[in-house]
Design an enzyme around this catalytic site. Structure first.
Site, PDB file in Angstrom:
ATOM      1  N   LYS A   1      -7.235  -9.550   4.671  1.00 29.23           N
ATOM      2  CA  LYS A   1      -8.205 -10.212   5.579  1.00 29.23           C
ATOM      3  C   LYS A   1      -9.009  -9.210   6.301  1.00 29.23           C
ATOM      4  O   LYS A   1      -8.170  -8.155   6.833  1.00 29.23           O
ATOM      5  CB  LYS A   1      -7.641 -11.310   6.392  1.00 29.23           C
ATOM      6  CG  LYS A   1      -8.415 -12.305   6.930  1.00 29.23           C
ATOM      7  CD  LYS A   1      -7.693 -13.225   7.918  1.00 29.23           C
ATOM      8  CE  LYS A   1      -8.800 -14.140   8.768  1.00 29.23           C
ATOM      9  NZ  LYS A   1      -7.833 -15.291   9.132  1.00 29.23           N
ATOM     10  N   SER A  29      -9.376 -19.690   8.908  1.00 30.81           N
ATOM     11  CA  SER A  29     -10.320 -18.911   8.721  1.00 30.81           C
ATOM     12  C   SER A  29     -10.226 -17.779   7.681  1.00 30.81           C
ATOM     13  O   SER A  29     -11.110 -16.868   7.290  1.00 30.81           O
ATOM     14  CB  SER A  29     -10.499 -18.077  10.184  1.00 30.81           C
ATOM     15  OG  SER A  29      -8.861 -17.645  10.147  1.00 30.81           O
ATOM     16  N   SER A  59      -4.820 -21.506   9.455  1.00 31.40           N
ATOM     17  CA  SER A  59      -5.840 -20.613   8.765  1.00 31.40           C
ATOM     18  C   SER A  59      -5.527 -19.746   7.603  1.00 31.40           C
ATOM     19  O   SER A  59      -6.091 -19.467   6.934  1.00 31.40           O
ATOM     20  CB  SER A  59      -6.303 -19.513   9.940  1.00 31.40           C
ATOM     21  OG  SER A  59      -7.204 -19.997  10.782  1.00 31.40           O
TER      22      SER A  59
END
Length: 522
Positions: free
Chosen positions: A72, A157, A181
């Site tokens: 990420k 996310s 997330s």
């Protein structure tokens, strides 16, 4: 082996192929690069890696040698931008790797790219990135054929991390989980998503959202893959004082697992209105599967579940205000092109560099942190946090020093695990999600990012507040009102440092569901 077979395999399967020289690390790299080109419209990367680690050609035998992965875009990567999907950090290149990135390189992994995400990890859909929204691989091609420019959201996310694994561009990915997330995108994209015990994996080099809730998480295509990567990444880090000091035992997953003798708790507060009938049916089916396999299934109560979202929003927004204060355009962050005075330059830079959602959370956090509001908000949220963790401790029959010594932690029968849905809905279309999440710009709406979205995050956020591990496992498909099949995820929860139990039960769910990660329109 044909490339259309290779990218569908799990990490454990390709390791076996590498071990027996049936494929080479170069084959894996080529297949994933081809897959990245084929699925580039899904927008799961903010940056792709062009030069790969020299260890890929090394003769040294390493556990991840040549295995493609991604991380990420809020994990530091040396000599490569770490943007958090924000204009504020669009040109930010760190001088060191995050600990998890450093470990993956050291064990021979080959990084393919940085995963797209909601800006500064604030979002539930993967839709709020300065690079544009992440698209869910499921039914994307079918929607194109239908002439529909809409798409299903990947979840947030860590949407890019989930989509990259689901699309076959990487064999595993690293995300971050502050309030669900990792597990929400895993459920939406039909992959396995692990949120470990707080402190089991190092946060060093992870750009913080909420320091006491953030946890690096793992996306894979199988439970065994998840345990394998967890074993590599777990452990104490001198650069992160919040990592667990004692040695964490390795987790092992058998080819087939049984759950005989386990106690599975079903929290009654998680039977909520709005849960899709197919998700409820999948949950009921899993409960019966555990019961039939010799587990004891009991109802438990988490009486403070209703306070999870208010507690989370206060703690998270307060940390956001503190953590993002350093982006003042002098030491960190992008500088506005005009502004005569320091204060004006600071205001213009932050106004330009942050999205409206980020600015709302900063404003809310600053409000909560006011001296006159400390007792009303911060202290009450911290008290609620202890109560919420105490509920889980009671369900697991655990002794917990953070809970009042006068509070009872004995329940009707100590649970090994809890079982709930991961989300109450399957992945919605982007057009529906933007309206549901207040992203369509309509005047006068309540801001859902400040009050939560129960359809998406009700089942998962309390786990972060309690600091305990959980995993989302895909168990089936639901046909939605558009006639499209979308993945369903179920959510297993264990007490802290009980990942072994978590993987054992998750593997059982996986083998019982026989979920197929691939459909023709991928």
């Amino acid at each position: 082996m044909a490339s259309n077979e290779l990218f569908r395999k799990t990490l454990i399967q390709v390791r076996e192929l590498l071990k027996h020289n049936k494929i080479s690390p170069e084959d894996l790299l080529t297949v994933c690069q081809h897959r990245m080109r084929e699925t580039s419209a899904l927008n799961y990367f903010t940056n792709a890696v062009e030069k790969h680690d020299p260890l890929i050609n090394s003769k040294i035998d390493l556990p991840l040698k040549g295995i493609p992965f991604s991380v990420k875009d809020n994990f530091y990567t040396e000599d490569m931008p770490t943007t958090c999907a924000s204009l504020m950090l669009e040109n930010h290149i760190p001088e060191f790797n995050a600990t998890v990135v450093e470990k993956l390189h050291a064990y021979g992994g080959s990084m393919m790219g940085k995963d797209n995400m909601d800006e500064f990890a604030m979002g539930s859909g993967g839709c709020e990135s300065q690079f544009g929204p992440v698209r869910n691989p499921w039914n994307y091609s079918e929607l194109e054929v239908e002439g529909n420019d809409d798409f299903y959201v990947a979840g947030g996310s860590s949407g890019g991390s989930a989509a990259a694994v689901a699309a076959g561009a990487t064999f595993f990915s690293i995300g971050s989980d502050t309030g669900g997330s990792v597990r929400v995108p895993a459920a939406f994209c039909g992959v396995v998503g692990l949120k470990p015990t707080y402190g089991a994996l190092s946060r060093h080099g992870l750009v913080p959202l909420c320091n006491s809730l953030d946890v690096p998480g793992i996306f894979t295509r199988s439970v065994a893959d998840s345990a394998f990567v967890f074993n590599i990444l777990k452990g104490r880090d001198i650069n992160d004082p919040t990592t667990i000091k004692q040695q964490i035992p390795n987790s092992r997953v058998k080819p087939e697992e049984d759950v005989k003798g386990m106690v599975i708790g079903i929290p009654k507060e998680h039977y909520i209105d709005g849960t899709h009938p197919d998700i409820r049916a999948a949950w009921d089916k899993a409960i019966k599967q555990f019961d039939d396999a010799g587990a004891t299934v009991i109802e438990v109560s988490l009486p403070n579940q209703e306070y999870v979202q208010p507690c989370y929003r206060i703690l998270c927004c307060s940390d956001v205000a503190i953590n993002l204060a350093k982006f003042d355009e002098f030491e960190y962050g992008r500088r506005a092109r005009h502004g005569e005075f320091k204060e004006e330059l600071n205001y213009l830079s932050r106004d330009y560099g942050f999205s409206e959602k980020v600015k709302r959370r900063i404003a809310a956090g600053n409000f909560f942190l006011l001296e006159e509001n400390k007792e009303k908000f911060i202290n009450k949220a911290l008290s609620l946090r202890r109560m919420i963790r105490g509920d889980y401790a009671k369900a697991f029959g655990a002794k917990d020093s953070s809970v009042s010594p006068f509070a009872s932690t004995s329940g009707p029968l100590p649970c090994d695990l809890l079982l709930t849905p991961t989300t109450s809905v399957t992945s919605p279309l982007h057009s529906s999600f933007t309206a549901m999440a207040d992203l369509d710009g309509t005047e006068g709406q309540d801001h859902k990012d400040l009050v939560g979205m129960p359809e998406v995050d009700y089942h998962v956020t309390g786990i972060n507040i309690a600091g305990i591990p959980a995993i989302s496992v895909p168990v089936g498909l639901s046909t939605n009102q558009h006639g499209h099949e979308m993945p369903i995820g179920l959510h297993l929860v264990a007490w802290e440092q009980q990942e072994n139990k978590l993987f054992r039960a998750a593997k059982f769910l996986e083998q019982e569901s026989n979920f197929h990660h691939w459909v023709e329109n991928h």
